[in-house]
Design an enzyme around this catalytic site. Structure first.
Site, PDB file in Angstrom:
ATOM      1  CE  LYS A  80      -3.871   1.977   2.685  1.00 25.10           C
ATOM      2  NZ  LYS A  80      -4.638   1.830   3.942  1.00 25.10           N
ATOM      3  CB  SER A 154      -7.801   3.742   3.056  1.00 22.51           C
ATOM      4  OG  SER A 154      -6.954   3.150   4.047  1.00 22.51           O
ATOM      5  CB  SER A 178      -8.231   0.928   5.995  1.00 18.88           C
ATOM      6  OG  SER A 178      -8.850   2.178   6.160  1.00 18.88           O
TER       7      SER A 178
END
Length: 465
Positions: A80, A154, A178
């Site tokens: 990420k 996210s 997330s």
């Protein structure tokens, strides 16, 4: 031999037995990324040259040595955007950050030490503020099961990369749901581990204690293996936990004891009405657990509204990350509008951390009676893309709080929780349930997840791309 949708465990086994090279796995992954990423927008940065060079080095090492290789030797992994990979920008999902990282973060270092090949960085909303992976910098990240739908966030880029088969697993972060939310909407297993379980170094903590790192994967075994590699505190970490007595990969080979499981449809805070297919998936899972010999009792959680603490800690965490910004004018308008509010409310994060023990003492009384909680991840299946289109700051916050109503409390409190696949909607979108356990209870959580996976396998069904 088809390399499509091989698991992490399968890929590592094939490389270790010299049936497949790391370079072959990397080239296969790069080919899928080239084919599908322009549409899905899962990756923001594909490290082609670096991944090929790392794969060749790992293959050479394997050819020259009879020593045991690392448990992830040769396996491509995605990271990420908010985590440091040496030489790459840590953008936090924005064009406003341009400096490359000087070193790998601790989690990436451990993955590399285990033999993983870092193949690229994945999309996220700007600074991970919203649970929808949509940004002006990178556009919409699309759900592989239906590209008209959101991945949530996210860690939506990682979820899309894994669900589409571009990689077998990737790293995300969970500061309010997330990892669990995109796992739920993309048909993956995603676990938020105990606060302090995976070192956040070079940071002392993530998002003022809300955030944890962890994998998104298609199977429980893949997630267990990744966490066996990543887990462990450093002396510099703000939160420290005792290591597991044995690896999760070993734990999941045994069934759990007979458990008392609380089934609840209610969220700790205010939540939208539970959608019918989501409710049905929750009760199907409860029925499965009962057939497996567990005592499933319907009831309620202690009353607890995490909203103020969650917002304060998130505001403090994002304010910390703003220090990396090179150009404020490149931020999204809603982020620029949010910045003064974040600075105003971020002192609440200190109060929230200081009062965490008192809050936990109240909320964790549920574990005096029950071994685990079965509840929704979110109130409804995936939403269509463009959730935040036309929304100002207040509208964006309102939509975000509604989506995280079932997940955020466990970030404030810090205990483990996981999203477990639970079938599909009538139009083929993933459904999921959430399993929550007492502090330090990841081994039990993984045992129950593995038991559910064996009873109702989910990893064999893939999206049509």
């Amino acid at each position: 031999m088809s390399l499509d949708y091989l698991t992490v465990v399968e890929q590592a086994r094939l490389v270790a037995s010299r049936q497949v090279s790391s370079r072959e796995l990397v080239e296969h992954s790069l080919g899928l990324i080239a084919r599908h990423n322009p549409d899905l927008k899962a990756f923001t940065n594909v490290m082609v040259d670096e991944a090929q060079a790392q794969a060749d080095e790992l293959d050479g090492r394997l050819a020259r040595s009879n020593e045991t290789v690392g448990p992830l030797h040769g396996v491509p992994i995605a990271i990420k955007e908010e985590y440091d990979v040496k030489g790459q920008r840590t953008t936090f999902g924005t064009n406003a950050v341009s400096r490359p990282a000087k070193a790998d973060c601790e989690a990436v270092r451990r993955l590399r030490a285990a033999g993983a090949v870092i193949i690229g960085k994945t999309a996220m909303p700007e600074f991970g503020q919203w649970p929808f992976t949509e940004s002006t910098t990178y556009g919409y990240t699309r759900n592989p099961w239906n590209r008209a739908y959101s991945t949530a966030g996210s860690s939506g880029g990682t979820a899309a990369a894994v669900a589409s088969g571009m990689v077998a697993a990737g790293i995300g972060g969970d500061g309010g749901g997330s990892i669990r939310l995109p796992s739920a909407w993309c048909g993956l297993f995603g676990a938020k581990v105990q606060r302090g379980r995976v070192s956040p170094a070079p940071n002392k903590a993530l998002w003022r204690a809300l955030g944890v790192l962890g994998p998104l994967a298609r199977t429980v075994a893949d997630s267990a293996l990744m966490l066996d590699v990543m887990a462990g505190s450093l002396p510099s970490d703000k939160y420290q936990v005792e290591p597991w007595a044995e690896p999760l990969s070993t734990v999941i080979t045994r069934e759990p004891r007979r458990l008392r499981i609380l089934l609840t449809e209610a969220a700790p805070g205010a939540a939208p009405e539970l959608e019918a297919q989501t409710r049905a998936a929750l009760h199907r899972t409860a029925d499965t657990l009962a057939r497996l010999g567990h005592d499933v009792i319907e009831g309620e959680l202690p009353e607890y509204k995490p909203g103020i603490a969650m917002i304060g800690q998130m505001a403090g965490g994002v304010t910390d990350e703003f220090k990396q910004i090179d150009s404020v004018r490149l931020l999204e308008a809603r982020t620029r509008h949010a910045a003064p509010l974040y600075r105003l409310v971020s002192p609440v994060s200190t109060i929230a951390e200081d009062s965490a023990d008192a809050l936990a003492a109240k909320m964790f009384t549920v574990f005096d009676t029950y071994d685990a909680i079965l509840m929704p991840v979110t109130a409804h299946p995936p939403l269509r893309l463009g959730v935040l289109d036309g929304q100002g700051l207040i509208g964006t916050i309102r939509k975000s709080l509604a989506l995280t109503a079932y997940t955020a409390a466990w970030n404030v409190l810090g205990n483990p929780a996981a999203s477990i696949p639970a079938g599909f909607t009538a139009n083929g979108l993933p459904l999921a349930v959430q399993l929550v356990v007492a502090p330090m209870g990841e081994p039990l959580m993984f045992q129950v997840a593995a038991q559910l996976e064996q009873a109702a396998p989910w990893a064999g069904r893939h999206p049509t791309l």
